[in-house]
Design a protein around this motif. Sequence first.
Motif, PDB file in Angstrom:
ATOM      1  N   ILE A 109       0.774  -1.142   0.070  1.00 32.29           N
ATOM      2  CA  ILE A 109       0.130  -0.052   0.033  1.00 32.29           C
ATOM      3  C   ILE A 109       0.699   1.194  -0.081  1.00 32.29           C
ATOM      4  O   ILE A 109       1.839   1.385   0.708  1.00 32.29           O
ATOM      5  CB  ILE A 109      -0.854   0.060   1.095  1.00 32.29           C
ATOM      6  N   VAL A 110       0.224   2.271  -0.868  1.00 30.91           N
ATOM      7  CA  VAL A 110       1.124   3.570  -0.790  1.00 30.91           C
ATOM      8  C   VAL A 110      -0.160   4.534  -0.326  1.00 30.91           C
ATOM      9  O   VAL A 110      -1.288   4.700  -0.850  1.00 30.91           O
ATOM     10  CB  VAL A 110       1.325   3.966  -2.133  1.00 30.91           C
ATOM     11  N   GLN A 111       0.244   5.328   0.631  1.00 36.34           N
ATOM     12  CA  GLN A 111      -0.610   6.009   1.358  1.00 36.34           C
ATOM     13  C   GLN A 111      -0.506   7.606   0.683  1.00 36.34           C
ATOM     14  O   GLN A 111       0.352   8.191   0.739  1.00 36.34           O
ATOM     15  CB  GLN A 111      -0.534   6.405   2.697  1.00 36.34           C
ATOM     16  N   GLY A 112      -1.364   8.139  -0.165  1.00 34.10           N
ATOM     17  CA  GLY A 112      -1.511   9.171  -0.880  1.00 34.10           C
ATOM     18  C   GLY A 112      -1.386  10.487   0.293  1.00 34.10           C
ATOM     19  O   GLY A 112      -2.603  10.410   1.199  1.00 34.10           O
ATOM     20  N   THR A 113      -0.662  11.335  -0.092  1.00 31.87           N
ATOM     21  CA  THR A 113      -0.897  12.663   0.811  1.00 31.87           C
ATOM     22  C   THR A 113      -0.142  13.811  -0.079  1.00 31.87           C
ATOM     23  O   THR A 113       0.450  13.425  -1.205  1.00 31.87           O
ATOM     24  CB  THR A 113       0.107  12.613   2.018  1.00 31.87           C
TER      25      THR A 113
END
Length: 363
Positions: A109-113
């Motif tokens: 998972i890549v957490q978008g910010t």
Amino acid sequence: MSTNDSILRQHAEEQYANELEALAAVDTRQRPPRWKLSPWAVATYLLGGTLDNGVVISPKYIGNARVIEIAVATLATDRALLLLGVPGTAKSWVAEHLSAAISGDSTLIVQGTAGTSEETVRYGWNYAHLLSKGPSLDAVVPSPIMRAMRDGKIGRVEELTRIPTEVQDSLITILSEKSLPISELNEEVQAQKGFNIIATANDRDRGVNELSSALKRRFNTVVLPLPRTADEEVNIVATRVASLGRALELPGEIPALEEIRRVVTIFRELRDGVTADGKTKLKNSSGSLSAAEAISVIANGMSLAAHFGDGTLRGADIAASMVGAIVKDPVQDKIVMLEYLETVVKEREGWKDLYRACRDVMH
């Protein structure tokens, strides 16, 4: 206590391992390459049901079954899946369980910010290795997406529209060519069969970092709607609260459906701007007031009742967190809440305790 028992929140593939094994045992349908289950079994895992051998699969998503079927079917093609919806419509929850059922791994998972960099999406470098031994594949630090490509698994990108547009576009080559060039080494990583991406995006973030048309074309968008009826929403909240209570080992009773229904009714009325009977128009709160927030309100009330009350959830236990969920703007939302209390809650039969508890919190 085993190691898994001490973990606060297990990954879906661990928490529901028994259900996934039971489904795999009876699943004789054709599976796409590297999928742990067939599309039918993946949909059954999400929607719940009773298998031929009597094993009961608990529903992970309560709502329109067709939405899940379309999402699963998309992942069996070469198009990526974009789950779109307002906050609290279970986008991340559905993405996690789809990944668990298809790949047996929901952790890529890549957490978008706003601060998500291209390295987070593509790959980085181990600079100690780079300086000591020079550039090589051993010095590459793979991103979760690169690992998903290598292993033929599902990669997840959360809150895609919070990622800067130029970083979002680094996904275009990955999704169109199914490869990730490492230009510094004149190498590339080619995706194995089974690889795909599930991204989530919030309806209310539209315009923050709008997706380019090139990237939009590479996604099939599935909109996760808010629950259609109050009964459906009460069912969602009750199911999740019961599960959460067990996971957190909260003492006390399982909350009565009537308390859950009161919270859901308030949230729906303030969300829709009209009372359930359609007779009174209301001002809208700026909060999303989703099922997810109702679950948090009830869980917090359960903790209050268990540790500082007699274990039975009452209006006073849910008032504090409910007011906090509704009053996001201290000026406008406070007016909305006070007006709602005086015109609706105060006059509703059997709701006097909740009215007094909410008034106490607000003064």
